[in-house]
Design a protein around this motif. Sequence first.
Motif, PDB file in Angstrom:
ATOM      1  N   GLU A  64       0.816  -1.213   0.000  1.00  0.00           N
ATOM      2  CA  GLU A  64       0.000   0.000   0.000  1.00  0.00           C
ATOM      3  C   GLU A  64       0.846   1.259   0.000  1.00  0.00           C
ATOM      4  N   ASP A  65       2.001   1.204   0.651  1.00  0.00           N
ATOM      5  CA  ASP A  65       2.859   2.382   0.774  1.00  0.00           C
ATOM      6  C   ASP A  65       3.554   2.657  -0.563  1.00  0.00           C
ATOM      7  N   PRO A  66       3.298   3.825  -1.193  1.00  0.00           N
ATOM      8  CA  PRO A  66       3.947   4.140  -2.471  1.00  0.00           C
ATOM      9  C   PRO A  66       5.471   4.141  -2.385  1.00  0.00           C
ATOM     10  N   ALA A  67       6.023   4.575  -1.248  1.00  0.00           N
ATOM     11  CA  ALA A  67       7.478   4.598  -1.094  1.00  0.00           C
ATOM     12  C   ALA A  67       8.053   3.180  -1.121  1.00  0.00           C
ATOM     13  N   ARG A  68       7.313   2.263  -0.539  1.00  0.00           N
ATOM     14  CA  ARG A  68       7.759   0.873  -0.532  1.00  0.00           C
ATOM     15  C   ARG A  68       7.687   0.278  -1.937  1.00  0.00           C
ATOM     16  N   ARG A  69       6.601   0.584  -2.651  1.00  0.00           N
ATOM     17  CA  ARG A  69       6.484   0.106  -4.023  1.00  0.00           C
ATOM     18  C   ARG A  69       7.579   0.710  -4.897  1.00  0.00           C
ATOM     19  N   LEU A  70       7.916   1.948  -4.611  1.00  0.00           N
ATOM     20  CA  LEU A  70       8.980   2.615  -5.351  1.00  0.00           C
ATOM     21  C   LEU A  70      10.311   1.892  -5.169  1.00  0.00           C
ATOM     22  N   ALA A  71      10.617   1.505  -3.928  1.00  0.00           N
ATOM     23  CA  ALA A  71      11.865   0.791  -3.651  1.00  0.00           C
ATOM     24  C   ALA A  71      11.884  -0.569  -4.349  1.00  0.00           C
ATOM     25  N   GLN A  72      10.749  -1.240  -4.360  1.00  0.00           N
ATOM     26  CA  GLN A  72      10.663  -2.537  -5.037  1.00  0.00           C
ATOM     27  C   GLN A  72      10.908  -2.384  -6.531  1.00  0.00           C
ATOM     28  N   MET A  73      10.282  -1.402  -7.149  1.00  0.00           N
ATOM     29  CA  MET A  73      10.449  -1.172  -8.573  1.00  0.00           C
ATOM     30  C   MET A  73      11.871  -0.750  -8.896  1.00  0.00           C
ATOM     31  N   ARG A  74      12.473   0.048  -8.018  1.00  0.00           N
ATOM     32  CA  ARG A  74      13.840   0.493  -8.249  1.00  0.00           C
ATOM     33  C   ARG A  74      14.791  -0.703  -8.243  1.00  0.00           C
ATOM     34  N   SER A  75      14.580  -1.643  -7.329  1.00  0.00           N
ATOM     35  CA  SER A  75      15.463  -2.811  -7.272  1.00  0.00           C
ATOM     36  C   SER A  75      15.367  -3.639  -8.548  1.00  0.00           C
ATOM     37  N   LEU A  76      14.154  -3.784  -9.082  1.00  0.00           N
ATOM     38  CA  LEU A  76      13.972  -4.535 -10.325  1.00  0.00           C
ATOM     39  C   LEU A  76      14.573  -3.786 -11.507  1.00  0.00           C
ATOM     40  N   ALA A  77      14.368  -2.475 -11.565  1.00  0.00           N
ATOM     41  CA  ALA A  77      14.891  -1.687 -12.674  1.00  0.00           C
ATOM     42  C   ALA A  77      16.412  -1.743 -12.734  1.00  0.00           C
ATOM     43  N   LEU A  78      17.059  -1.664 -11.591  1.00  0.00           N
ATOM     44  CA  LEU A  78      18.520  -1.690 -11.581  1.00  0.00           C
ATOM     45  C   LEU A  78      19.062  -3.069 -11.913  1.00  0.00           C
ATOM     46  N   ALA A  79      18.367  -4.122 -11.473  1.00  0.00           N
ATOM     47  CA  ALA A  79      18.804  -5.477 -11.808  1.00  0.00           C
ATOM     48  C   ALA A  79      18.678  -5.728 -13.310  1.00  0.00           C
ATOM     49  N   LEU A  80      17.563  -5.306 -13.897  1.00  0.00           N
ATOM     50  CA  LEU A  80      17.381  -5.465 -15.342  1.00  0.00           C
ATOM     51  C   LEU A  80      18.421  -4.652 -16.104  1.00  0.00           C
ATOM     52  N   THR A  81      18.674  -3.435 -15.650  1.00  0.00           N
ATOM     53  CA  THR A  81      19.652  -2.580 -16.321  1.00  0.00           C
ATOM     54  C   THR A  81      21.043  -3.183 -16.270  1.00  0.00           C
ATOM     55  N   SER A  82      21.415  -3.764 -15.137  1.00  0.00           N
ATOM     56  CA  SER A  82      22.745  -4.358 -15.007  1.00  0.00           C
ATOM     57  C   SER A  82      22.917  -5.565 -15.921  1.00  0.00           C
ATOM     58  N   ASP A  83      21.803  -6.208 -16.306  1.00  0.00           N
ATOM     59  CA  ASP A  83      21.851  -7.329 -17.246  1.00  0.00           C
ATOM     60  C   ASP A  83      21.554  -6.892 -18.680  1.00  0.00           C
ATOM     61  N   ASN A  84      21.562  -5.580 -18.903  1.00  0.00           N
ATOM     62  CA  ASN A  84      21.302  -5.014 -20.239  1.00  0.00           C
ATOM     63  C   ASN A  84      19.955  -5.463 -20.790  1.00  0.00           C
ATOM     64  N   MET A  85      18.945  -5.449 -19.935  1.00  0.00           N
ATOM     65  CA  MET A  85      17.604  -5.856 -20.330  1.00  0.00           C
ATOM     66  C   MET A  85      16.623  -4.694 -20.201  1.00  0.00           C
ATOM     67  N   GLU A  86      15.510  -4.810 -20.920  1.00  0.00           N
ATOM     68  CA  GLU A  86      14.412  -3.871 -20.802  1.00  0.00           C
ATOM     69  C   GLU A  86      13.230  -4.576 -20.145  1.00  0.00           C
ATOM     70  N   PHE A  87      12.393  -3.793 -19.495  1.00  0.00           N
ATOM     71  CA  PHE A  87      11.247  -4.374 -18.802  1.00  0.00           C
ATOM     72  C   PHE A  87      10.142  -4.737 -19.777  1.00  0.00           C
ATOM     73  N   SER A  88       9.536  -5.902 -19.559  1.00  0.00           N
ATOM     74  CA  SER A  88       8.348  -6.321 -20.302  1.00  0.00           C
ATOM     75  C   SER A  88       7.592  -7.330 -19.461  1.00  0.00           C
ATOM     76  N   ASN A  89       6.273  -7.178 -19.410  1.00  0.00           N
ATOM     77  CA  ASN A  89       5.425  -8.121 -18.682  1.00  0.00           C
ATOM     78  C   ASN A  89       4.700  -9.056 -19.640  1.00  0.00           C
ATOM     79  N   ASP A  90       5.098  -9.039 -20.912  1.00  0.00           N
ATOM     80  CA  ASP A  90       4.359  -9.767 -21.948  1.00  0.00           C
ATOM     81  C   ASP A  90       5.241 -10.786 -22.662  1.00  0.00           C
ATOM     82  N   LEU A  91       4.572 -11.671 -23.400  1.00  0.00           N
ATOM     83  CA  LEU A  91       5.263 -12.523 -24.363  1.00  0.00           C
ATOM     84  C   LEU A  91       5.448 -11.699 -25.629  1.00  0.00           C
ATOM     85  N   ASN A  92       6.669 -11.625 -26.119  1.00  0.00           N
ATOM     86  CA  ASN A  92       6.971 -10.768 -27.260  1.00  0.00           C
ATOM     87  C   ASN A  92       7.320 -11.610 -28.480  1.00  0.00           C
ATOM     88  N   TYR A  93       6.759 -11.249 -29.603  1.00  0.00           N
ATOM     89  CA  TYR A  93       6.985 -11.959 -30.866  1.00  0.00           C
ATOM     90  C   TYR A  93       7.705 -11.007 -31.816  1.00  0.00           C
TER      91      TYR A  93
END
Length: 352
Positions: free
Chosen positions: A146-175
């Motif tokens: 519920e806390d936006p600050a907490r959700r922000l920290a969660q999203m930041r951790s995912l964004a930095l992990a994806l960036t370090s692996d040279n990846m972009e975010f996607s929640n879909d199957l891509n063709y």
Amino acid sequence: MAPSRKFRSMKEIMRVAKRVAEPDSSDDDDDHLVCQQCGEGNRAEELLLCDKCERGYHMLCLRPILTRLPIGPWCCPACSGDVNRPIKSFKGFARKKLAEFFKIEHNVFFSRKCTPSLQDVKRRRRRGTLVFQKKRRRLFPYVPSEDPARRLAQMRSLALALTSDNMEFSNDLNYRPGMAPREANQSRFEIGGMQVLSKEDTETLKYCRAMSKRGEFPPLKVTFDLYEGYTVEVDGPIKDMTIIAEYAGDVDYIKNREKDDCDSMMTLLLTNDSSKNLIVCADKLGNISRFVSGINNHTVEGRRKQNTKCVRYSVDDACVVLLIATRDIAKGERLYYDYNGYEHEYPTHNFV
């Protein structure tokens, strides 16, 4: 047996060329090469040579461990500095940049108002009399923090992990062009048929997809462990049978990936024609499922740690892979799932 290696630098190529040209050379370093971690020279086929200091390390003695030969130059922990060290700080992404990274509306995500609960949505849709049926296990939607600050920290951790692996975010199957087309992913091609997601569970999945588009992700954060590498840690309680994530990435034919070194492939479709089998490759595009740890299901301890399963379902006549909680998961636990599923196609002996 000589240490396992690829020619990762011009320096090593010149050294090998010298040995070929001068077979009587006194250069016998490989005969005395030992692992700097365990001090042993056995399992020579697993020894990696540092491109700077030329010292050896067993792949399984490194932290995090390596399960395959690295591509390109490789430096040992002592020589690497920050080259091989993953990002550990999660303070690099500002709010606006995060909203752009996850392709969500800035004002929508950072409001304190969350999506109405699935129960409220169903209550408004309900019409007519109730029909009582035999109770069966159904899927639950995840409950975002519920806390936006907490959700922000969660999203930041995912964004930095994806960036370090040279990846972009996607929640879909891509063709994408050059890979498997969308029409190749049809659940009717599955050997023996595929489990069809019920109408109610399909509504739950669509509800989760709607939340993710608003930036309301499951209560998870990506952390780094010296032994396991990137892992996913639960940042809030998760109930049994909760949809944790939908496996995302590029859809491709297995035949096109036989020599691919990507360590994040997931079976999507198995057909009578092996050349038409499909996998999801989370090497360029992906989501939180990319960092969930595969468990060593050959040990009792490994099976005990497993708290998530991957299940393939037919949704709108197409195959999807869902990661689902197999029990109640407490805050602070890490997610572990059986990468083999029921097909037992992948070796997991080197998994955590």
